[in-house]
Write an enzyme that holds these catalytic residues in place. Structure first.
Site, PDB file in Angstrom:
ATOM      1  N   LYS A   1      71.746  49.116  36.505  1.00  0.00           N
ATOM      2  CA  LYS A   1      71.271  50.355  37.121  1.00  0.00           C
ATOM      3  C   LYS A   1      70.283  51.010  36.159  1.00  0.00           C
ATOM      4  O   LYS A   1      70.540  51.018  34.927  1.00  0.00           O
ATOM      5  CB  LYS A   1      72.489  51.239  37.351  1.00  0.00           C
TER       6      LYS A   1
ATOM      7  N   SER B   1      75.605  55.539  44.281  1.00  0.00           N
ATOM      8  CA  SER B   1      74.260  55.576  43.775  1.00  0.00           C
ATOM      9  C   SER B   1      73.809  54.281  43.117  1.00  0.00           C
ATOM     10  O   SER B   1      72.614  54.122  42.860  1.00  0.00           O
ATOM     11  CB  SER B   1      74.123  56.715  42.753  1.00  0.00           C
TER      12      SER B   1
ATOM     13  N   SER C   1      80.263  55.520  43.136  1.00  0.00           N
ATOM     14  CA  SER C   1      78.925  54.909  43.088  1.00  0.00           C
ATOM     15  C   SER C   1      78.900  53.436  42.719  1.00  0.00           C
ATOM     16  O   SER C   1      77.844  52.804  42.819  1.00  0.00           O
ATOM     17  CB  SER C   1      78.017  55.699  42.146  1.00  0.00           C
TER      18      SER C   1
END
Lengths: 456, 60
Positions: free
Chosen positions: A61, A140, A164
């Site tokens: 990420k 996310s 997330s």
């Protein structure tokens, strides 16, 4: 096959398939190829330490520091500051995975500053679900979920504050692990909500999930929220016959709130898992105490800590902040302090109540998300005839769990149609139990990662 | 909580914190704060004892 050939093949797959899902925001080609060549050279010289992660590609990420790149955390702000500074070193998690032999290939898309469940990132474009390109990848850590779900990398790193890791794992059909709060050091990972943030892996198999998790364990001098425990490897607990070794684990499915806030599809996925496990051990029922209150506390703490963290960004860069989340950040910054203090006090009591559940249970099962992935741009989802705003409501079933800080594996249930996952929740510090049950489901063929034919 | 009270709060507190609230985003900010106010109500209703504190532990 040499490690170099393996990494070249991985990079070629990313180049070919990523444009359709928009999971990657950066590729570190030269670095990855150099590292692969170095491992091949060490193997040839007989000096390679080996290990199951040696030569395995992974991506992170884009809130994890990567030496030489600006850590953008899904934003424009970080790249457009007056003097954006590239990270001086890799995040601890990246460094530990590479120390175990894995090879970083790139950075992945996310909701800006991790405040979202959809990865409809306005700056970089939405990440698309590999199982249906019109649908959300979740967030996310949406780039992480999509990259693993599409088979572009076997392992990705994400962060999970309110769901997330688990939400994109569920929607994209990947395994994901949110460890106990405080288990993994967050050094070099851009924060969102200090008191809830957790880092963790997503992977195409439970074994790879456990290998990545084990490699990242250990104290972190730079993270005051890290429990500084010695590593407790989990892979040793995963046996070839995991399905035959569940005896002694007290397993229950969660009813009440966790069924009321799920669609029939979400409940059906849980039914499948429970039916399979019932053939191996007894599966009872349990009620999670005060789930709605746990979610409420997490909701408040998230808004206020997030708003406070980005107070100066809101003042100076409001116009280039993500339209999907900037007004939520702003409202959080304006909330009275008494509200968030109350939330922290409630959380304390809530955690004590949740902990009592584990006196009678080792594993608790629940859906991850209310249903399958919504269409990109959908503002509403429907749960049992009631309409909910899609962006905050994707965390209805994950927030109560993460507010308690307990470890949980998201396992994708094998089914026709779009993926949907279940949460395998364990007592604090007992990640290995959750991984054992997830592996049993995988061995039974009940949980699996199915790369869509278009990405084969 | 009364919406008008939240509107007054936003109009007073945003300038105090130097936050940009104008006609373009005022409605969205108020709506989000209304949601937080509802959540705050849930949390207020949850019974706590005086000793229920987060108890931060400092390591040295």
């Amino acid at each position: 096959m040499s490690v170099l050939a393996g990494i070249e093949a991985c990079l070629a797959r990313i180049e070919r398939f990523d444009p359709s899902i928009n999971a990657f925001t950066a590729i570190v080609r030269d670095r990855a190829l150099a590292r692969a060549a170095a491992i091949d050279a060490a193997r040839a010289a007989g000096t390679s330490p080996g290990g199951e992660l040696e030569g395995v590609p992974f991506a992170v990420k884009n809130l994890f520091d990567i030496e030489g790149l600006v850590t953008i955390a899904g934003s424009r702000i970080e790249a457009e500051r007056a003097n954006p500074r590239p990270a001086a070193a890799d995040a601890l998690a990246v460094a530990r995975l590479e120390a175990a032999g894995a090879i970083l290939v790139g950075a992945l898309n996310m909701d800006e500053y991790a405040y979202g469940f959809t990865t409809e990132n306005t700056h970089r474009g939405p990440t698309r679900n590999p199982h249906d390109l019109t649908r959300m990848a979740g967030g996310s850590s949406g780039g992480s979920g999509a990259a693993v779900g599409a088979g572009l990398v076997p392992i990705a790193l994400g962060t999970d504050t309110n769901g997330s890791i688990r939400v994109p794992a569920s929607l994209c059909g990947a395994f994901g692990l949110r460890p106990t709060f405080g288990r993994l050091g967050r050094g070099g990972a851009f924060p969102f909500v200090f008191s809830i943030d957790t880092i963790g892996p997503l992977a195409r198999s439970v074994r790879e999930l456990a290998l990545a998790y084990d490699a990242m364990q250990g104290p972190d001098a730079h993270d005051p929220g890290c429990a500084q425990r010695a590593a407790e490897p989990s892979v040793g607990a995963l046996q070839a016959d995991a399905a035959g070794n569940l005896a002694g684990l007290r397993i229950a499915r969660l009813g009440g709130y966790f069924e009321e806030m799920a669609t029939p599809e979400g409940v059906a996925a849980l039914d499948v898992a429970c039916a399979a496990l019932s053939g191996l051990t007894s599966v009872g029922r349990a009620d999670w105490p005060d789930a709605a209150i746990g979610r409420a506390a997490a909701f408040m703490i998230t808004a206020v800590e997030g708003g406070a963290l980005h107070l100066d960004d809101l003042r100076r860069f409001y116009n280039i902040m993500e339209p999907h989340s900037r007004d939520r950040f702003l409202a959080g910054a304006l909330a009275p302090a008494a509200w968030v203090h109350r939330a922290h006090r409630v959380r304390r009591r809530y955690i004590e109540r949740v902990d009592t559940l584990f006196a009678d249970h080792d594993i608790l099962l629940a859906p991850v998300v209310p249903g399958v992935a919504p269409t990109i741009g959908d503002d509403w989802i429907e749960i049992r005839g009631r309409r909910f705003p899609s962006r905050p409501s994707m965390g209805l079933l994950t927030q109560p769990v993460s507010c308690a800080g307990v470890p949980v594996v998201a396992a994708p249930i094998a089914r026709e149609g779009l993926p949907i996952g279940i949460q395998v929740i364990a007592a604090p510090w007992c990640e290995a139990n959750a991984l054992r049950v997830a592996m049993a489901l995988e061995q039974l063929g009940v949980a699996r990662v199915s790369v869509p034919a278009a990405f084969a | 909580m009364d919406r008008q009270l939240i509107e007054h709060w936003v109009d007073a507190a945003a300038p105090m914190l130097g936050l940009p609230v104008d006609e373009g985003n005022r409605g969205a900010v108020i709506a989000n704060l209304e949601m937080l106010a509802a959540v705050a109500g849930q949390l207020e209703a949850f019974e706590l004892a005086p000793a229920d504190e987060p108890l931060t532990v400092f390591r040295r």
